[in-house]
Each structure stands twice: as C-alpha cells, then as structure tokens.
Design a protein around this motif. Structure first.
Motif, PDB file in Angstrom:
ATOM      1  N   TYR A  98      44.355  81.153  30.530  1.00 27.52           N
ATOM      2  CA  TYR A  98      44.787  80.796  29.181  1.00 27.52           C
ATOM      3  C   TYR A  98      45.110  82.049  28.363  1.00 27.52           C
ATOM      4  N   LEU A  99      44.296  83.078  28.495  1.00 28.72           N
ATOM      5  CA  LEU A  99      44.541  84.321  27.763  1.00 28.72           C
ATOM      6  C   LEU A  99      45.866  84.945  28.175  1.00 28.72           C
ATOM      7  N   TYR A 100      46.139  84.982  29.468  1.00 27.31           N
ATOM      8  CA  TYR A 100      47.406  85.545  29.937  1.00 27.31           C
ATOM      9  C   TYR A 100      48.593  84.719  29.451  1.00 27.31           C
ATOM     10  N   ASP A 101      48.413  83.408  29.349  1.00 22.43           N
ATOM     11  CA  ASP A 101      49.481  82.564  28.809  1.00 22.43           C
ATOM     12  C   ASP A 101      49.774  82.925  27.353  1.00 22.43           C
ATOM     13  N   PHE A 102      48.710  83.209  26.577  1.00 25.02           N
ATOM     14  CA  PHE A 102      48.929  83.651  25.202  1.00 25.02           C
ATOM     15  C   PHE A 102      49.709  84.951  25.172  1.00 25.02           C
ATOM     16  N   TYR A 103      49.374  85.872  26.044  1.00 24.35           N
ATOM     17  CA  TYR A 103      50.075  87.144  26.085  1.00 24.35           C
ATOM     18  C   TYR A 103      51.540  86.957  26.459  1.00 24.35           C
ATOM     19  N   LYS A 104      51.806  86.058  27.382  1.00 26.81           N
ATOM     20  CA  LYS A 104      53.190  85.809  27.795  1.00 26.81           C
ATOM     21  C   LYS A 104      54.001  85.156  26.679  1.00 26.81           C
ATOM     22  N   VAL A 105      53.419  84.167  26.014  1.00 28.95           N
ATOM     23  CA  VAL A 105      54.145  83.405  25.010  1.00 28.95           C
ATOM     24  C   VAL A 105      54.312  84.204  23.714  1.00 28.95           C
ATOM     25  N   TYR A 106      53.233  84.816  23.233  1.00 28.79           N
ATOM     26  CA  TYR A 106      53.254  85.453  21.921  1.00 28.79           C
ATOM     27  C   TYR A 106      53.348  86.974  21.965  1.00 28.79           C
ATOM     28  N   GLY A 107      53.036  87.582  23.089  1.00 30.87           N
ATOM     29  CA  GLY A 107      52.938  89.036  23.150  1.00 30.87           C
ATOM     30  C   GLY A 107      51.519  89.475  22.835  1.00 30.87           C
ATOM     31  N   VAL A 108      51.186  90.671  23.230  1.00 33.05           N
ATOM     32  CA  VAL A 108      49.795  91.110  23.086  1.00 33.05           C
ATOM     33  C   VAL A 108      49.412  91.478  21.659  1.00 33.05           C
ATOM     34  N   ASP A 109      50.387  91.741  20.803  1.00 31.18           N
ATOM     35  CA  ASP A 109      50.079  92.153  19.430  1.00 31.18           C
ATOM     36  C   ASP A 109      50.114  91.013  18.427  1.00 31.18           C
ATOM     37  N   HIS A 110      50.412  89.818  18.864  1.00 33.32           N
ATOM     38  CA  HIS A 110      50.470  88.670  17.958  1.00 33.32           C
ATOM     39  C   HIS A 110      49.056  88.276  17.520  1.00 33.32           C
ATOM     40  N   SER A 111      48.959  87.720  16.324  1.00 29.02           N
ATOM     41  CA  SER A 111      47.641  87.360  15.788  1.00 29.02           C
ATOM     42  C   SER A 111      46.929  86.322  16.655  1.00 29.02           C
ATOM     43  N   LEU A 112      47.665  85.378  17.233  1.00 29.43           N
ATOM     44  CA  LEU A 112      47.024  84.390  18.105  1.00 29.43           C
ATOM     45  C   LEU A 112      46.524  85.024  19.398  1.00 29.43           C
ATOM     46  N   SER A 113      47.243  86.019  19.895  1.00 32.67           N
ATOM     47  CA  SER A 113      46.758  86.732  21.081  1.00 32.67           C
ATOM     48  C   SER A 113      45.499  87.520  20.755  1.00 32.67           C
ATOM     49  N   LEU A 114      45.455  88.081  19.558  1.00 33.04           N
ATOM     50  CA  LEU A 114      44.241  88.790  19.135  1.00 33.04           C
ATOM     51  C   LEU A 114      43.060  87.821  18.978  1.00 33.04           C
ATOM     52  N   LEU A 115      43.329  86.628  18.464  1.00 28.48           N
ATOM     53  CA  LEU A 115      42.281  85.611  18.363  1.00 28.48           C
ATOM     54  C   LEU A 115      41.771  85.218  19.754  1.00 28.48           C
ATOM     55  N   ALA A 116      42.697  85.000  20.676  1.00 29.39           N
ATOM     56  CA  ALA A 116      42.309  84.645  22.046  1.00 29.39           C
ATOM     57  C   ALA A 116      41.507  85.775  22.688  1.00 29.39           C
ATOM     58  N   THR A 117      41.886  87.005  22.411  1.00 25.82           N
ATOM     59  CA  THR A 117      41.151  88.152  22.948  1.00 25.82           C
ATOM     60  C   THR A 117      39.741  88.221  22.360  1.00 25.82           C
ATOM     61  N   LEU A 118      39.615  87.952  21.059  1.00 24.85           N
ATOM     62  CA  LEU A 118      38.286  87.925  20.433  1.00 24.85           C
ATOM     63  C   LEU A 118      37.391  86.875  21.085  1.00 24.85           C
ATOM     64  N   ILE A 119      37.951  85.706  21.344  1.00 27.82           N
ATOM     65  CA  ILE A 119      37.160  84.644  21.982  1.00 27.82           C
ATOM     66  C   ILE A 119      36.777  85.059  23.394  1.00 27.82           C
ATOM     67  N   GLN A 120      37.730  85.615  24.123  1.00 34.12           N
ATOM     68  CA  GLN A 120      37.478  86.023  25.506  1.00 34.12           C
ATOM     69  C   GLN A 120      36.416  87.114  25.575  1.00 34.12           C
ATOM     70  N   CYS A 121      36.475  88.065  24.670  1.00 34.43           N
ATOM     71  CA  CYS A 121      35.536  89.193  24.713  1.00 34.43           C
ATOM     72  C   CYS A 121      34.209  88.881  24.025  1.00 34.43           C
ATOM     73  N   GLY A 122      34.222  87.983  23.072  1.00 31.49           N
ATOM     74  CA  GLY A 122      33.004  87.695  22.322  1.00 31.49           C
ATOM     75  C   GLY A 122      32.074  86.714  22.994  1.00 31.49           C
ATOM     76  N   SER A 123      32.583  85.990  23.967  1.00 35.82           N
ATOM     77  CA  SER A 123      31.750  85.012  24.658  1.00 35.82           C
ATOM     78  C   SER A 123      31.602  85.413  26.122  1.00 35.82           C
ATOM     79  N   ASP A 124      30.789  84.662  26.838  1.00 37.82           N
ATOM     80  CA  ASP A 124      30.505  85.011  28.222  1.00 37.82           C
ATOM     81  C   ASP A 124      30.617  83.771  29.093  1.00 37.82           C
ATOM     82  N   THR A 125      30.648  83.975  30.392  1.00 41.99           N
ATOM     83  CA  THR A 125      30.663  82.866  31.343  1.00 41.99           C
ATOM     84  C   THR A 125      29.212  82.422  31.558  1.00 41.99           C
TER      85      THR A 125
END
Length: 169
Positions: A98-125
């Motif tokens: 899902y994170l890579y899909d955000f990067y593909k659709v919006y680019g890595v600097d888009h605010s939604l990609s940054l939100l997805a990155t925060l969720i990915q890095c702030g939580s754990d499996t």
C-alpha cells in the motif's frame, strides 16, 4: 555493503585460525542447534501466513473500506490510508505494498505519501512480532502484549492523521 560482508567473514576466519578453531565443525554444530528453533517457528509462521491470506480473500478488507469511507471523506484522505493502518499490525508486506502504491500514485513528496510513511514508521507488525517472539520462547500467555501493541498501533495511526490534518488540511 558487499565489501563489509567480505571483511567481516575474513576477520572471523583469521580469528578462528589464530585461535586454532575448526571453522567447519563449529559451523555444523551451530546449524544442528538451530533446527529445533526453526521447527517451532515454522508452524507459527505458517499459521500466520494462512491467517493473512484468509483475511485478504474473505472480503473483510472490503467491509472495512465501507465502514471507514465516511471518515475518509470527512478528512479528505483516500481509504487506502485506513487500510494501511489496519494492515500494518498484521503484515509488513501488505502494508508496504500500500505504501509503494502511494508513492507511485502521488510521488514521495506528496502530503498523502508523507501520511502513509508516518503510519508505516509509527506502527509495528504487532501480531507478527508477538506470534513469532512468544512462540520462539514457548510462551502461550501473552497477557497484555497484544492489547497494548494494537492500542499503540491505533494511536500511531490517529496521531499521524492529526499531524496530517494540522499540517496539510
């Protein structure tokens, strides 16, 4: 990186020669000792992978999308953000896709990609880590570990959404 690995192996071999250790026999002893550990972990990993596949194919993700759609419309975020937050405690690979899909659709600097990155890095499996670690040391009673882990994952998603709304909405 490859040079560092070669350097590390060289240092280990030189140390073994100096200490007159039979490297091959020591290696084989170590491999023999790991088989019981691998056997106990394999069953847990297999059950966990089956759970993730059942989750994907059962339609639960579609139900979650329908439940959280009003919240996503209110916050002006795509539903995939909520799915990322839901899948992250369960499966690292699913949430990374899902994170890579955000990067593909919006680019890595888009605010939604940054939100997805925060969720990915702030939580754990959480479920994966708990099932793997607790089964490796044969603990069956996890007490509050699952509840606290999932609560902290939930808080990570909520805080990431709050940061996103304050900075970008």
């Amino acid at each position: 990186m490859n040079k560092m690995i070669i350097l590390f192996i060289s240092i280990v071999l030189i140390d073994a020669i100096i200490k007159k250790i039979n490297v091959f026999d020591t290696y084989m002893e170590g491999v023999k000792k790991t088989f019981p550990i691998i056997k106990s972990l394999f069953t847990t990993l297999l059950a966990f992978m089956l759970f993730v596949q059942c989750l994907k194919s059962s339609g639960i993700i579609t139900i979650i999308q329908k439940l959280f759609m009003p919240i996503c419309h209110f916050l002006h975020i795509p539903i995939d953000i909520i799915l990322l937050g839901f899948l992250r405690p369960i499966s690292a690979n699913a949430s990374l896709s899902y994170l890579y899909d955000f990067y593909k659709v919006y680019g890595v600097d888009h605010s939604l990609s940054l939100l997805a990155t925060l969720i990915q890095c702030g939580s754990d499996t959480t479920l994966y880590v708990i099932s793997l670690y607790f089964s490796s040391i044969q603990i069956k009673e996890t007490r509050y570990a699952v509840f606290l882990g999932l609560l902290l994952d939930f808080l990570a998603v909520v805080l990431a959404l709050i940061i996103y709304v304050k900075l970008f909405a």
